[in-house]
Design an enzyme around this catalytic site. Sequence first.
Site, short mmCIF file in Angstrom:
data_model
loop_
_atom_site.label_atom_id
_atom_site.label_comp_id
_atom_site.label_asym_id
_atom_site.label_seq_id
_atom_site.Cartn_x
_atom_site.Cartn_y
_atom_site.Cartn_z
N ASP A 143 0.84 -1.20 0.00
CA ASP A 143 0.00 0.00 0.00
C ASP A 143 0.88 1.24 0.00
O ASP A 143 1.53 1.55 1.00
CB ASP A 143 -0.87 0.03 1.26
CG ASP A 143 -1.95 -1.02 1.23
OD1 ASP A 143 -2.87 -0.87 0.41
OD2 ASP A 143 -1.86 -1.98 2.01
N ASP A 169 -10.14 -6.05 -0.50
CA ASP A 169 -9.10 -5.56 0.41
C ASP A 169 -9.74 -4.86 1.60
O ASP A 169 -10.46 -3.87 1.43
CB ASP A 169 -8.20 -4.58 -0.37
CG ASP A 169 -7.05 -4.00 0.44
OD1 ASP A 169 -6.83 -4.45 1.58
OD2 ASP A 169 -6.38 -3.10 -0.10
C1 DX5 Z 1 -5.77 -0.19 3.71
C2 DX5 Z 1 -5.07 -1.10 2.79
C3 DX5 Z 1 -5.13 -2.55 3.09
C4 DX5 Z 1 -4.76 -2.97 4.50
C5 DX5 Z 1 -5.71 -4.05 4.87
O1 DX5 Z 1 -6.04 1.00 3.06
O2 DX5 Z 1 -5.50 -0.93 1.45
O3 DX5 Z 1 -4.36 -3.28 2.15
O4 DX5 Z 1 -3.46 -3.44 4.65
O5 DX5 Z 1 -5.49 -4.42 6.17
P1 DX5 Z 1 -6.43 -5.42 6.96
O6 DX5 Z 1 -6.37 -6.75 6.24
O7 DX5 Z 1 -5.85 -5.45 8.32
O8 DX5 Z 1 -7.81 -4.82 6.93
ZN ZN Z 2 -4.45 -2.17 0.00
#
Ligand code: DX5
Ligand code: ZN
Length: 215
Positions: A33, A176
Amino acid sequence: MIISPSILSADFSKLEQQLQTVEKSKAKWIHIDVMDGHFVKNITFGIDIFKAVKRSTSLFTDVHFVISNPEYYADIFINEGADGITFHLDAVDDVDRNLKLIKYIKSHDVQAGITLRPETPVTEYLPYLKEADLVLVMSIEPGFGGQKFRKDAVEKIRWLYEIRKKEKYNYLIQVDGGINQETGKLCAQAGADVLVSGSYVFKNDIIKAVDSFFE
Ligand code: DX5
Ligand code: ZN
Protein backbone atom coordinates in the site's frame (compact mmCIF):
# COMPACT_ATOMS: atom_id res chain seq x y z
CA MET A 1 -7.75 -18.34 -5.00
CA ILE A 2 -4.81 -15.93 -4.84
CA ILE A 3 -3.81 -14.62 -1.43
CA SER A 4 -2.02 -11.26 -1.27
CA PRO A 5 -0.77 -10.54 2.26
CA SER A 6 -0.58 -6.78 2.89
CA ILE A 7 2.74 -5.70 4.38
CA LEU A 8 1.05 -2.69 5.98
CA SER A 9 0.69 -4.91 9.05
CA ALA A 10 4.16 -6.51 8.86
CA ASP A 11 6.87 -6.02 11.46
CA PHE A 12 9.13 -3.63 9.53
CA SER A 13 12.12 -4.34 11.78
CA LYS A 14 12.22 -7.79 10.17
CA LEU A 15 10.56 -7.26 6.84
CA GLU A 16 12.88 -9.51 4.84
CA GLN A 17 12.36 -12.40 7.26
CA GLN A 18 8.60 -11.93 7.16
CA LEU A 19 8.58 -11.87 3.36
CA GLN A 20 10.55 -15.10 3.32
CA THR A 21 7.97 -16.66 5.64
CA VAL A 22 5.20 -15.52 3.27
CA GLU A 23 7.08 -17.24 0.44
CA LYS A 24 6.84 -20.52 2.35
CA SER A 25 3.07 -20.15 2.63
CA LYS A 26 0.47 -20.64 -0.11
CA ALA A 27 0.47 -16.90 -0.91
CA LYS A 28 1.60 -16.04 -4.43
CA TRP A 29 1.33 -12.25 -4.22
CA ILE A 30 2.47 -9.54 -1.81
CA HIS A 31 0.33 -6.40 -1.40
CA ILE A 32 2.09 -3.05 -0.98
CA ASP A 33 0.00 0.00 0.00
CA VAL A 34 1.61 3.20 -1.20
CA MET A 35 -0.02 6.10 0.71
CA ASP A 36 0.87 9.77 0.41
CA GLY A 37 -0.75 11.45 3.42
CA HIS A 38 -2.93 13.37 0.97
CA PHE A 39 -5.45 11.00 -0.63
CA VAL A 40 -5.67 9.40 2.83
CA LYS A 41 -4.38 10.48 6.24
CA ASN A 42 -1.55 7.99 6.38
CA ILE A 43 1.93 7.80 4.90
CA THR A 44 3.47 4.43 4.15
CA PHE A 45 6.04 3.35 1.59
CA GLY A 46 7.87 5.06 -1.20
CA ILE A 47 10.00 3.62 -3.93
CA ASP A 48 13.03 2.79 -1.75
CA ILE A 49 11.06 0.46 0.49
CA PHE A 50 9.50 -1.03 -2.63
CA LYS A 51 12.99 -1.71 -4.00
CA ALA A 52 13.90 -3.42 -0.72
CA VAL A 53 10.79 -5.61 -1.04
CA LYS A 54 11.82 -6.55 -4.59
CA ARG A 55 15.28 -7.52 -3.36
CA SER A 56 13.79 -9.68 -0.59
CA THR A 57 11.18 -11.68 -2.49
CA SER A 58 10.18 -13.00 -5.87
CA LEU A 59 6.45 -12.93 -5.05
CA PHE A 60 4.19 -11.03 -7.47
CA THR A 61 4.29 -7.42 -6.26
CA ASP A 62 0.69 -6.19 -6.05
CA VAL A 63 1.07 -2.43 -5.61
CA HIS A 64 -1.97 -0.53 -4.34
CA PHE A 65 -1.67 3.21 -4.97
CA VAL A 66 -3.59 5.03 -2.25
CA ILE A 67 -2.36 8.37 -3.56
CA SER A 68 -3.59 11.50 -5.30
CA ASN A 69 -1.17 11.44 -8.20
CA PRO A 70 -1.08 7.91 -9.71
CA GLU A 71 0.00 9.19 -13.14
CA TYR A 72 3.26 10.55 -11.74
CA TYR A 73 4.16 7.51 -9.61
CA ALA A 74 3.20 4.81 -12.14
CA ASP A 75 6.44 5.20 -14.10
CA ILE A 76 8.59 5.10 -10.99
CA PHE A 77 7.09 1.81 -9.81
CA ILE A 78 6.99 0.30 -13.31
CA ASN A 79 10.71 1.01 -13.68
CA GLU A 80 11.46 -0.83 -10.45
CA GLY A 81 9.57 -3.95 -11.46
CA ALA A 82 6.05 -3.63 -10.04
CA ASP A 83 4.07 -6.61 -11.34
CA GLY A 84 0.66 -5.01 -10.85
CA ILE A 85 -0.45 -1.45 -10.10
CA THR A 86 -3.94 -0.68 -8.83
CA PHE A 87 -4.98 2.96 -8.55
CA HIS A 88 -7.99 4.87 -7.26
CA LEU A 89 -10.26 6.12 -10.05
CA ASP A 90 -11.66 8.58 -7.52
CA ALA A 91 -8.21 10.16 -7.13
CA VAL A 92 -8.22 11.56 -10.68
CA ASP A 93 -11.95 11.52 -11.52
CA ASP A 94 -11.49 11.95 -15.27
CA VAL A 95 -12.48 9.03 -17.49
CA ASP A 96 -10.08 9.80 -20.33
CA ARG A 97 -7.10 10.27 -18.05
CA ASN A 98 -7.89 7.12 -16.09
CA LEU A 99 -8.31 5.06 -19.25
CA LYS A 100 -5.04 6.42 -20.55
CA LEU A 101 -3.29 5.38 -17.35
CA ILE A 102 -4.73 1.84 -17.52
CA LYS A 103 -3.46 1.50 -21.09
CA TYR A 104 -0.09 2.99 -20.18
CA ILE A 105 0.43 0.53 -17.33
CA LYS A 106 -0.61 -2.41 -19.55
CA SER A 107 1.71 -1.29 -22.34
CA HIS A 108 4.60 -2.02 -19.97
CA ASP A 109 3.38 -5.58 -19.34
CA VAL A 110 2.27 -4.62 -15.86
CA GLN A 111 -1.21 -5.60 -14.68
CA ALA A 112 -3.48 -2.57 -14.41
CA GLY A 113 -5.94 -2.52 -11.54
CA ILE A 114 -8.66 -0.03 -10.64
CA THR A 115 -10.43 0.70 -7.39
CA LEU A 116 -12.84 3.04 -5.61
CA ARG A 117 -13.43 4.19 -2.06
CA PRO A 118 -16.30 2.18 -0.55
CA GLU A 119 -18.67 5.18 -0.55
CA THR A 120 -18.19 5.87 -4.29
CA PRO A 121 -21.00 4.27 -6.38
CA VAL A 122 -19.86 1.06 -8.10
CA THR A 123 -21.22 2.33 -11.43
CA GLU A 124 -18.06 4.47 -11.56
CA TYR A 125 -16.22 1.27 -12.49
CA LEU A 126 -18.24 0.76 -15.67
CA PRO A 127 -16.25 2.76 -18.26
CA TYR A 128 -13.08 0.82 -17.36
CA LEU A 129 -14.16 -2.79 -16.98
CA LYS A 130 -13.31 -3.79 -20.53
CA GLU A 131 -9.70 -2.62 -20.12
CA ALA A 132 -8.86 -3.45 -16.52
CA ASP A 133 -6.78 -6.50 -15.60
CA LEU A 134 -7.99 -6.33 -12.02
CA VAL A 135 -10.86 -4.67 -10.17
CA LEU A 136 -10.37 -4.10 -6.46
CA VAL A 137 -13.35 -3.80 -4.12
CA MET A 138 -12.41 -1.87 -0.98
CA SER A 139 -14.14 -3.45 2.00
CA ILE A 140 -12.90 -0.73 4.38
CA GLU A 141 -12.23 2.99 4.03
CA PRO A 142 -8.62 3.01 2.75
CA GLY A 143 -5.87 4.32 4.99
CA PHE A 144 -5.31 1.90 7.85
CA GLY A 145 -5.18 -1.83 8.49
CA GLY A 146 -7.14 -3.60 11.20
CA GLN A 147 -10.60 -2.18 10.39
CA LYS A 148 -13.86 -4.09 10.30
CA PHE A 149 -15.02 -5.68 7.03
CA ARG A 150 -17.91 -3.85 5.30
CA LYS A 151 -20.52 -6.38 4.25
CA ASP A 152 -21.66 -4.25 1.28
CA ALA A 153 -18.45 -5.42 -0.44
CA VAL A 154 -19.99 -8.85 -0.98
CA GLU A 155 -22.75 -7.43 -3.21
CA LYS A 156 -20.18 -5.44 -5.20
CA ILE A 157 -18.09 -8.57 -5.80
CA ARG A 158 -21.17 -10.44 -7.01
CA TRP A 159 -22.06 -7.52 -9.30
CA LEU A 160 -18.57 -7.48 -10.83
CA TYR A 161 -18.71 -11.26 -11.22
CA GLU A 162 -22.02 -11.12 -13.10
CA ILE A 163 -20.85 -8.33 -15.42
CA ARG A 164 -17.65 -10.20 -16.21
CA LYS A 165 -19.64 -13.29 -17.12
CA LYS A 166 -22.20 -11.40 -19.21
CA GLU A 167 -19.71 -9.25 -21.12
CA LYS A 168 -16.91 -11.85 -21.26
CA TYR A 169 -14.45 -9.50 -19.59
CA ASN A 170 -11.18 -10.73 -18.16
CA TYR A 171 -10.45 -8.82 -14.96
CA LEU A 172 -9.60 -10.50 -11.69
CA ILE A 173 -11.80 -9.48 -8.76
CA GLN A 174 -9.82 -8.51 -5.67
CA VAL A 175 -11.07 -7.49 -2.22
CA ASP A 176 -9.10 -5.56 0.41
CA GLY A 177 -9.91 -4.72 4.04
CA GLY A 178 -10.94 -6.73 7.08
CA ILE A 179 -10.29 -10.06 5.37
CA ASN A 180 -9.93 -13.09 7.64
CA GLN A 181 -10.90 -16.74 7.19
CA GLU A 182 -14.61 -15.99 7.68
CA THR A 183 -14.98 -12.81 5.58
CA GLY A 184 -12.60 -14.29 2.99
CA LYS A 185 -15.01 -17.19 2.55
CA LEU A 186 -17.95 -14.82 1.95
CA CYS A 187 -15.94 -12.99 -0.71
CA ALA A 188 -14.75 -16.19 -2.38
CA GLN A 189 -18.34 -17.47 -2.57
CA ALA A 190 -19.41 -14.18 -4.19
CA GLY A 191 -16.72 -14.54 -6.87
CA ALA A 192 -13.52 -12.92 -5.59
CA ASP A 193 -10.29 -14.22 -7.14
CA VAL A 194 -7.76 -12.39 -4.97
CA LEU A 195 -7.96 -11.80 -1.21
CA VAL A 196 -5.78 -9.09 0.33
CA SER A 197 -5.20 -9.66 4.02
CA GLY A 198 -3.00 -7.59 6.35
CA SER A 199 -3.55 -7.84 10.07
CA TYR A 200 -5.08 -11.33 9.98
CA VAL A 201 -1.93 -12.68 8.32
CA PHE A 202 0.83 -10.66 9.98
CA LYS A 203 -0.57 -10.53 13.54
CA ASN A 204 -0.94 -14.31 13.58
CA ASP A 205 1.21 -17.22 12.52
CA ILE A 206 1.78 -16.15 8.89
CA ILE A 207 1.82 -19.59 7.29
CA LYS A 208 -1.16 -20.92 9.24
CA ALA A 209 -3.20 -17.77 8.58
CA VAL A 210 -2.57 -17.90 4.81
CA ASP A 211 -3.25 -21.61 4.68
CA SER A 212 -6.55 -21.13 6.53
CA PHE A 213 -7.97 -19.48 3.39
CA PHE A 214 -7.66 -22.82 1.61
CA GLU A 215 -9.49 -24.87 4.26
C1 DX5 B 1 -5.77 -0.19 3.71
C2 DX5 B 1 -5.07 -1.10 2.79
C3 DX5 B 1 -5.13 -2.55 3.09
C4 DX5 B 1 -4.76 -2.97 4.50
C5 DX5 B 1 -5.71 -4.05 4.87
O1 DX5 B 1 -6.04 1.00 3.06
O2 DX5 B 1 -5.50 -0.93 1.45
O3 DX5 B 1 -4.36 -3.28 2.15
O4 DX5 B 1 -3.46 -3.44 4.65
O5 DX5 B 1 -5.49 -4.42 6.17
P1 DX5 B 1 -6.43 -5.42 6.96
O6 DX5 B 1 -6.37 -6.75 6.24
O7 DX5 B 1 -5.85 -5.45 8.32
O8 DX5 B 1 -7.81 -4.82 6.93
ZN1 ZN C 1 -4.45 -2.17 0.00
